[in-house]
Design a protein around this motif. Structure first.
Motif, PDB file in Angstrom:
ATOM      1  N   VAL A 127       0.832  -1.190   0.000  1.00 39.32           N
ATOM      2  CA  VAL A 127       0.000   0.000   0.000  1.00 39.32           C
ATOM      3  C   VAL A 127       0.874   1.251   0.000  1.00 39.32           C
ATOM      4  N   VAL A 128       0.253   2.367  -0.382  1.00 41.45           N
ATOM      5  CA  VAL A 128       0.894   3.671  -0.219  1.00 41.45           C
ATOM      6  C   VAL A 128       0.497   4.168   1.165  1.00 41.45           C
ATOM      7  N   PRO A 129       1.438   4.286   2.100  1.00 41.62           N
ATOM      8  CA  PRO A 129       1.083   4.688   3.465  1.00 41.62           C
ATOM      9  C   PRO A 129       0.839   6.182   3.560  1.00 41.62           C
ATOM     10  N   PRO A 130       0.239   6.638   4.654  1.00 40.33           N
ATOM     11  CA  PRO A 130       0.125   8.078   4.885  1.00 40.33           C
ATOM     12  C   PRO A 130       1.505   8.734   4.858  1.00 40.33           C
ATOM     13  N   SER A 131       1.540   9.993   4.495  1.00 37.51           N
ATOM     14  CA  SER A 131       2.816  10.677   4.299  1.00 37.51           C
ATOM     15  C   SER A 131       3.690  10.660   5.542  1.00 37.51           C
ATOM     16  N   GLU A 132       3.077  10.783   6.740  1.00 32.75           N
ATOM     17  CA  GLU A 132       3.880  10.802   7.958  1.00 32.75           C
ATOM     18  C   GLU A 132       4.571   9.457   8.196  1.00 32.75           C
ATOM     19  N   ILE A 133       3.921   8.373   7.755  1.00 34.66           N
ATOM     20  CA  ILE A 133       4.543   7.055   7.900  1.00 34.66           C
ATOM     21  C   ILE A 133       5.650   6.881   6.872  1.00 34.66           C
ATOM     22  N   SER A 134       5.422   7.364   5.638  1.00 38.10           N
ATOM     23  CA  SER A 134       6.479   7.329   4.622  1.00 38.10           C
ATOM     24  C   SER A 134       7.729   8.041   5.124  1.00 38.10           C
ATOM     25  N   ASP A 135       7.518   9.211   5.742  1.00 38.35           N
ATOM     26  CA  ASP A 135       8.646   9.986   6.250  1.00 38.35           C
ATOM     27  C   ASP A 135       9.394   9.226   7.335  1.00 38.35           C
ATOM     28  N   GLU A 136       8.659   8.564   8.227  1.00 38.37           N
ATOM     29  CA  GLU A 136       9.304   7.806   9.301  1.00 38.37           C
ATOM     30  C   GLU A 136      10.084   6.611   8.750  1.00 38.37           C
ATOM     31  N   LEU A 137       9.534   5.954   7.724  1.00 37.01           N
ATOM     32  CA  LEU A 137      10.204   4.783   7.152  1.00 37.01           C
ATOM     33  C   LEU A 137      11.353   5.170   6.225  1.00 37.01           C
ATOM     34  N   GLY A 138      11.424   6.439   5.862  1.00 44.08           N
ATOM     35  CA  GLY A 138      12.496   6.891   4.973  1.00 44.08           C
ATOM     36  C   GLY A 138      12.277   6.511   3.527  1.00 44.08           C
TER      37      GLY A 138
ATOM     38  N   ASP B  97       7.841   3.667  21.821  1.00 40.86           N
ATOM     39  CA  ASP B  97       6.407   3.427  21.939  1.00 40.86           C
ATOM     40  C   ASP B  97       5.704   4.676  22.457  1.00 40.86           C
ATOM     41  N   THR B  98       4.586   5.000  21.848  1.00 41.13           N
ATOM     42  CA  THR B  98       3.744   6.111  22.297  1.00 41.13           C
ATOM     43  C   THR B  98       2.346   5.568  22.564  1.00 41.13           C
ATOM     44  N   PHE B  99       1.772   5.924  23.721  1.00 35.38           N
ATOM     45  CA  PHE B  99       0.457   5.419  24.107  1.00 35.38           C
ATOM     46  C   PHE B  99      -0.545   6.556  24.225  1.00 35.38           C
TER      47      PHE B  99
ATOM     48  N   ARG C 200       4.299   2.261  17.568  1.00 33.50           N
ATOM     49  CA  ARG C 200       5.670   1.778  17.770  1.00 33.50           C
ATOM     50  C   ARG C 200       6.509   2.018  16.524  1.00 33.50           C
ATOM     51  N   ILE C 201       7.680   2.595  16.737  1.00 32.89           N
ATOM     52  CA  ILE C 201       8.710   2.685  15.706  1.00 32.89           C
ATOM     53  C   ILE C 201       9.885   1.860  16.214  1.00 32.89           C
TER      54      ILE C 201
ATOM     55  N   THR D  32       4.345   0.647  13.480  1.00 30.36           N
ATOM     56  CA  THR D  32       3.196  -0.180  13.825  1.00 30.36           C
ATOM     57  C   THR D  32       2.203   0.583  14.684  1.00 30.36           C
ATOM     58  N   LEU D  33       0.931   0.432  14.341  1.00 33.31           N
ATOM     59  CA  LEU D  33      -0.168   0.962  15.144  1.00 33.31           C
ATOM     60  C   LEU D  33      -0.930  -0.215  15.737  1.00 33.31           C
ATOM     61  N   CYS D  34      -1.123  -0.208  17.053  1.00 31.54           N
ATOM     62  CA  CYS D  34      -1.855  -1.272  17.738  1.00 31.54           C
ATOM     63  C   CYS D  34      -3.006  -0.676  18.536  1.00 31.54           C
TER      64      CYS D  34
END
Length: 242
Positions: free
Chosen positions: A113-124, A186-188, A214-215, A227-229
């Motif tokens: 999939v094409v992820p949201p832009s903020e996730i693309s940025d995090e994954l590089g 991790d961010t909750f 989680r990154i 990852t989003l849980c």
């Protein structure tokens, strides 16, 4: 008025008397985690109180996090939450194994999939570029506990085979790919279940959930996953010891 007045609680409203007695029955182990609780009709007969009294007592027990109502099943005792202590990076499967619980993947789906832009940025990766997406619903002792979406860059060449990821993703990565997760952030946050997630986890819409973002990292802080849980708040909690 039946058993509710046999405990020296006569100065309390009837629904409160019944609530206290039912809490005691749960806390002393008469009803254990996962047990089906007596239905309204049974409680009315046993304690000689009205339906309104029983419903208010059960509502208070739900608010206290001791029981939960499930369509088609009834009222279930959920007293004991899974208490995960944050001390190291572990997968959900590894967490459940440590708690002596049987983990099972109820649903597993992978796609590109094409992820949201903020996730693309995090994954590089470039915005608009596709990545690997793994979606799973996992159960502890047959009860759905967590829905997760894991985004991973295609440079890691993960196989498009849903069956490979039924168990621990981290264990699979170590065994088959020689990839070791060395750290994570991790961010909750507390959120309410939307219609889709409520259906996946078997809860009511707007039920409280614990959302974890989680990154994770490999090597020297190289990002591996985003990852989003969404955890059921009635079955899961985290403890941080400082």
């Amino acid at each position: 008025m039946g058993k509710a007045l046999e405990k020296g609680l006569g100065n309390l409203p009837l629904y409160h008397q019944l609530e206290v007695i039912l809490k005691e029955r749960i806390n002393n182990g008469e009803f254990k985690n996962g047990d089906i609780f007596p239905c309204e009709r049974e409680l009315i007969k046993e304690y000689g109180v009205s339906r309104i009294t029983v419903r208010q007592a059960l509502a208070n027990l739900r608010s206290s996090g001791l029981v939960e109502a499930y369509p088609g099943i009834g009222t279930v005792v959920v007293k004991d939450k899974i208490d995960e202590k944050l001390s190291s990076v572990k997968s959900f499967s590894e967490e459940m194994k440590e708690h002596g619980m049987i983990m099972k993947t109820k649903e597993s789906k992978c796609s590109f999939v094409v992820p949201p832009s903020e996730i693309s940025d995090e994954l590089g990766i470039e915005r608009g570029e596709k990545c690997f997406l793994l979606e799973r619903v996992k159960c502890a002792d047959a009860l759905p506990v967590v829905y997760s979406t894991t985004y991973i860059s295609n440079k890691w060449n993960l196989e498009y085979d849903e069956g490979l990821y039924d168990n621990s993703l981290y264990e699979y990565l170590r065994r088959e790919k020689d990839i070791v997760i060395t750290g994570a952030k991790d961010t909750f946050e507390a959120v309410a279940a939307d219609k889709d997630i409520a259906k996946l986890l078997g809860v009511r819409v707007a039920s409280p959930l614990l959302k974890r973002t989680r990154i994770s990292y490999v090597n020297k802080r190289e990002i591996f996953e985003y990852t989003l849980c969404w955890y059921r708040a009635d079955k899961y909690k985290y403890t941080v010891e400082l």
